[in-house]
Design a protein around this motif. Structure first.
Motif, PDB file in Angstrom:
ATOM      1  N   TYR A 137       0.686  -1.493   0.269  1.00  0.00           N
ATOM      2  CA  TYR A 137      -0.111  -0.181   0.212  1.00  0.00           C
ATOM      3  C   TYR A 137       1.169   1.061  -0.040  1.00  0.00           C
ATOM      4  N   GLU A 166      -1.874   7.672  -0.730  1.00  0.00           N
ATOM      5  CA  GLU A 166      -2.411   8.533  -1.821  1.00  0.00           C
ATOM      6  C   GLU A 166      -2.841   9.397  -2.272  1.00  0.00           C
ATOM      7  N   TYR A 171      -3.601   3.243  -0.876  1.00  0.00           N
ATOM      8  CA  TYR A 171      -3.711   2.486  -2.374  1.00  0.00           C
ATOM      9  C   TYR A 171      -2.953   0.961  -2.255  1.00  0.00           C
ATOM     10  N   LYS A 210      -5.815  -3.299  -6.434  1.00  0.00           N
ATOM     11  CA  LYS A 210      -6.457  -2.250  -6.922  1.00  0.00           C
ATOM     12  C   LYS A 210      -7.673  -1.650  -5.552  1.00  0.00           C
ATOM     13  N   SER A 244      -8.110   0.422  -2.087  1.00  0.00           N
ATOM     14  CA  SER A 244      -7.948   1.336  -1.212  1.00  0.00           C
ATOM     15  C   SER A 244      -8.590   1.519  -0.470  1.00  0.00           C
TER      16      SER A 244
END
Length: 64
Positions: free
Chosen positions: A17, A20, A31, A36, A38
């Motif tokens: 991660y 973002e 994210y 994919k 978040s």
């Protein structure tokens, strides 16, 4: 009652991660480009159950 924010962010970054952007208030959006997914990370996670639930939402299972 402890502060789990730093620990949660470390676990998130170790699992792909990335920070973002800033969210509302003191929240941050993290994210993972591989999955994919978040997640929204509170700036002050005080409860172990909240930290575990956030990691579970991130697909990492309970860690605390």
């Amino acid at each position: 009652m402890g502060d789990y924010t730093r620990k949660v962010k470390k676990i998130l970054s170790e699992n792909g991660y990335k920070f973002e952007r800033r969210g509302k208030g003191d929240h941050e959006i993290w994210y993972n480009p591989n999955t994919k997914k978040s997640v929204s990370v509170d700036g002050e996670i005080k409860l172990r159950t909240s930290a575990s639930e956030l990691l579970k939402d991130a697909g990492l299972g309970k860690r605390f």
